[in-house]
Scaffold this active site. Structure first.
Site, PDB file in Angstrom:
ATOM      1  N   ARG A   1      36.908 -47.150 -40.479  1.00 42.90           N
ATOM      2  CA  ARG A   1      37.644 -46.358 -39.504  1.00 42.90           C
ATOM      3  C   ARG A   1      37.901 -47.189 -38.279  1.00 42.90           C
ATOM      4  O   ARG A   1      36.961 -47.708 -37.684  1.00 42.90           O
ATOM      5  CB  ARG A   1      36.776 -45.160 -39.091  1.00 42.90           C
ATOM      6  CG  ARG A   1      37.291 -43.888 -39.571  1.00 42.90           C
ATOM      7  CD  ARG A   1      36.549 -42.677 -39.148  1.00 42.90           C
ATOM      8  NE  ARG A   1      35.487 -42.727 -38.179  1.00 42.90           N
ATOM      9  CZ  ARG A   1      35.054 -41.658 -37.534  1.00 42.90           C
ATOM     10  NH1 ARG A   1      35.625 -40.495 -37.755  1.00 42.90           N
ATOM     11  NH2 ARG A   1      34.057 -41.734 -36.703  1.00 42.90           N
TER      12      ARG A   1
ATOM     13  N   THR B   1      41.799 -45.526 -33.131  1.00 43.27           N
ATOM     14  CA  THR B   1      42.722 -44.528 -33.687  1.00 43.27           C
ATOM     15  C   THR B   1      42.027 -43.557 -34.639  1.00 43.27           C
ATOM     16  O   THR B   1      42.589 -42.511 -34.965  1.00 43.27           O
ATOM     17  CB  THR B   1      43.829 -45.227 -34.501  1.00 43.27           C
ATOM     18  OG1 THR B   1      43.213 -45.891 -35.629  1.00 43.27           O
ATOM     19  CG2 THR B   1      44.566 -46.278 -33.660  1.00 43.27           C
TER      20      THR B   1
ATOM     21  N   ASP C   1      25.752 -42.637 -37.141  1.00 40.44           N
ATOM     22  CA  ASP C   1      26.582 -43.540 -37.940  1.00 40.44           C
ATOM     23  C   ASP C   1      25.837 -43.884 -39.228  1.00 40.44           C
ATOM     24  O   ASP C   1      24.846 -44.628 -39.211  1.00 40.44           O
ATOM     25  CB  ASP C   1      26.896 -44.809 -37.137  1.00 40.44           C
ATOM     26  CG  ASP C   1      27.927 -45.675 -37.852  1.00 40.44           C
ATOM     27  OD1 ASP C   1      27.710 -46.002 -39.037  1.00 40.44           O
ATOM     28  OD2 ASP C   1      28.947 -46.017 -37.239  1.00 40.44           O
TER      29      ASP C   1
ATOM     30  N   ASP D   1      25.524 -47.696 -40.204  1.00 38.49           N
ATOM     31  CA  ASP D   1      24.589 -48.421 -39.333  1.00 38.49           C
ATOM     32  C   ASP D   1      23.144 -48.029 -39.619  1.00 38.49           C
ATOM     33  O   ASP D   1      22.252 -48.876 -39.642  1.00 38.49           O
ATOM     34  CB  ASP D   1      24.919 -48.154 -37.860  1.00 38.49           C
ATOM     35  CG  ASP D   1      26.123 -48.966 -37.390  1.00 38.49           C
ATOM     36  OD1 ASP D   1      26.475 -49.945 -38.080  1.00 38.49           O
ATOM     37  OD2 ASP D   1      26.693 -48.632 -36.346  1.00 38.49           O
TER      38      ASP D   1
HETATM   39  C1  PRP Z   1      32.256 -43.847 -41.901  1.00 35.11           C
HETATM   40  C2  PRP Z   1      31.844 -43.046 -43.110  1.00 35.11           C
HETATM   41  C3  PRP Z   1      33.164 -42.695 -43.737  1.00 35.11           C
HETATM   42  C4  PRP Z   1      34.060 -42.510 -42.546  1.00 35.11           C
HETATM   43  C5  PRP Z   1      34.220 -41.048 -42.290  1.00 35.11           C
HETATM   44  O1  PRP Z   1      32.552 -45.143 -42.261  1.00 35.11           O
HETATM   45  O2  PRP Z   1      30.970 -43.721 -43.978  1.00 35.11           O
HETATM   46  O3  PRP Z   1      33.673 -43.694 -44.613  1.00 35.11           O
HETATM   47  O4  PRP Z   1      33.393 -43.133 -41.425  1.00 35.11           O
HETATM   48  O5  PRP Z   1      35.102 -40.820 -41.250  1.00 35.11           O
HETATM   49  P1  PRP Z   1      36.514 -40.116 -41.434  1.00 35.11           P
HETATM   50  O6  PRP Z   1      36.283 -38.910 -42.290  1.00 35.11           O
HETATM   51  O7  PRP Z   1      36.900 -39.763 -40.040  1.00 35.11           O
HETATM   52  O8  PRP Z   1      37.469 -41.080 -42.061  1.00 35.11           O
HETATM   53  P2  PRP Z   1      32.938 -46.288 -41.184  1.00 35.11           P
HETATM   54  O9  PRP Z   1      34.392 -46.225 -40.894  1.00 35.11           O
HETATM   55  O10 PRP Z   1      32.018 -46.180 -40.019  1.00 35.11           O
HETATM   56  O11 PRP Z   1      32.734 -47.627 -42.013  1.00 35.11           O
HETATM   57  P3  PRP Z   1      31.387 -48.358 -42.458  1.00 35.11           P
HETATM   58  O12 PRP Z   1      30.778 -47.526 -43.566  1.00 35.11           O
HETATM   59  O13 PRP Z   1      31.876 -49.669 -42.960  1.00 35.11           O
HETATM   60  O14 PRP Z   1      30.471 -48.458 -41.278  1.00 35.11           O
HETATM   61  N1  URA Z   2      31.072 -41.693 -39.749  1.00 35.66           N
HETATM   62  C1  URA Z   2      29.732 -41.649 -39.593  1.00 35.66           C
HETATM   63  O1  URA Z   2      29.001 -42.526 -40.092  1.00 35.66           O
HETATM   64  N2  URA Z   2      29.204 -40.626 -38.881  1.00 35.66           N
HETATM   65  C2  URA Z   2      29.964 -39.660 -38.339  1.00 35.66           C
HETATM   66  O2  URA Z   2      29.403 -38.738 -37.712  1.00 35.66           O
HETATM   67  C3  URA Z   2      31.353 -39.732 -38.503  1.00 35.66           C
HETATM   68  C4  URA Z   2      31.882 -40.750 -39.231  1.00 35.66           C
END
Ligand code: PRP
Ligand code: URA
Length: 215
Positions: free
Chosen positions: A110, A114, A206, A209
């Site tokens: 994400r 944006t 998160d 993380d």
């Molecule tokens: C997080 C999560 C989803 C997404 C959800 O990933 O694991 O994939 O955000 O958010 P959305 O419904 O608003 O799209 P992130 O983008 O943080 O990526 P990562 O797993 O690589 O940290």
């Molecule tokens: N992605 C995450 O990991 N946590 C949230 O709360 C939203 C998006």
């Protein structure tokens, strides 16, 4: 598993063990090692529910005493598709239950400004048309990542897709249902709302993380 008025595609897994483990996941003091173990265990329990309607076919089997008929899951191997990164945490727990499952990968993150998904990887088995897919991601927030992942899978030919997550926001469930009304969503909890930065409240923070210890 129960349904919720206003969310026709959603199924909430309310098994006591899932709810207990989810509470530990939400706890800010839960360390990475335990967080990872809990995601793995909840994924196993959710997969048990999500596979409850797989089609069976009769199959002959020789017991030590005589021949009889058993039943086995029919069709091509189930395919798990974790959304990178956090979806990876759910793969092993499901494979323990369905060891023959194939595993594809969808790379999405994400954009922090944006909140739109940016895709960077896509690999799923060939003959997608004939397979059942479980898309895995602990968090369904705005739904942007889920919609993008399902759209890519359908472009590759997938016709039977379920979305397994741990925590869902109402906005995300509705976004996915509008774009892909055929995709059933299983979650452990439907939370209250998103905050201004797109995080789920109360949520668990998160997920990527906390799983990988990157913050
Ligand atoms: C997080 C999560 C989803 C997404 C959800 O990933 O694991 O994939 O955000 O958010 P959305 O419904 O608003 O799209 P992130 O983008 O943080 O990526 P990562 O797993 O690589 O940290
Ligand atoms: N992605 C995450 O990991 N946590 C949230 O709360 C939203 C998006």
């Amino acid at each position: 598993m129960h349904t919720t008025p206003g969310f026709p595609t959603l199924r909430i897994v309310d098994h006591p063990l899932v709810q207990h483990k989810l509470t530990l996941l939400r706890d800010r003091t839960t360390p990475t090692k335990i967080f990872k173990e809990l995601v793995d265990e909840i994924a196993t329990l959710m997969a048990y529910e999500a596979t409850g309607d797989l089609a069976l076919e009769p199959v002959p089997v020789e017991t030590p005493l005589e021949s009889t008929m058993g039943r086995r899951v029919m069709g091509k191997k189930l395919t798990l598709v974790p959304i990178l990164r956090a979806g990876l945490g759910m793969v092993e727990g499901i494979c323990r239950l369905v060891p023959s499952a194939r595993v594809g990968h969808i790379g999405l993150y994400r954009d922090h400004e944006t909140l739109r998904p940016v895709d960077y990887y896509f690999k799923v088995p060939a003959d997608a048309t004939e397979r059942d897919f479980f898309v895995l991601d602990p968090m369904l927030a705005t739904g942007g990542s889920a919609v993008a992942a399902v759209t890519s899978l359908k472009r590759a030919g997938a016709q039977r897709i379920r979305f397994l997550c741990l925590v869902a926001a109402p906005e995300g469930v509705q976004h996915l249902a509008k774009a892909h009304p055929d995709v059933v969503v299983l979650c452990a909890a439907l939370d209250r709302e998103l905050n201004g930065s797109g995080y789920i409240l109360p949520g668990l923070g998160d997920a990527g993380d906390r799983l990988f210890g990157t913050r």
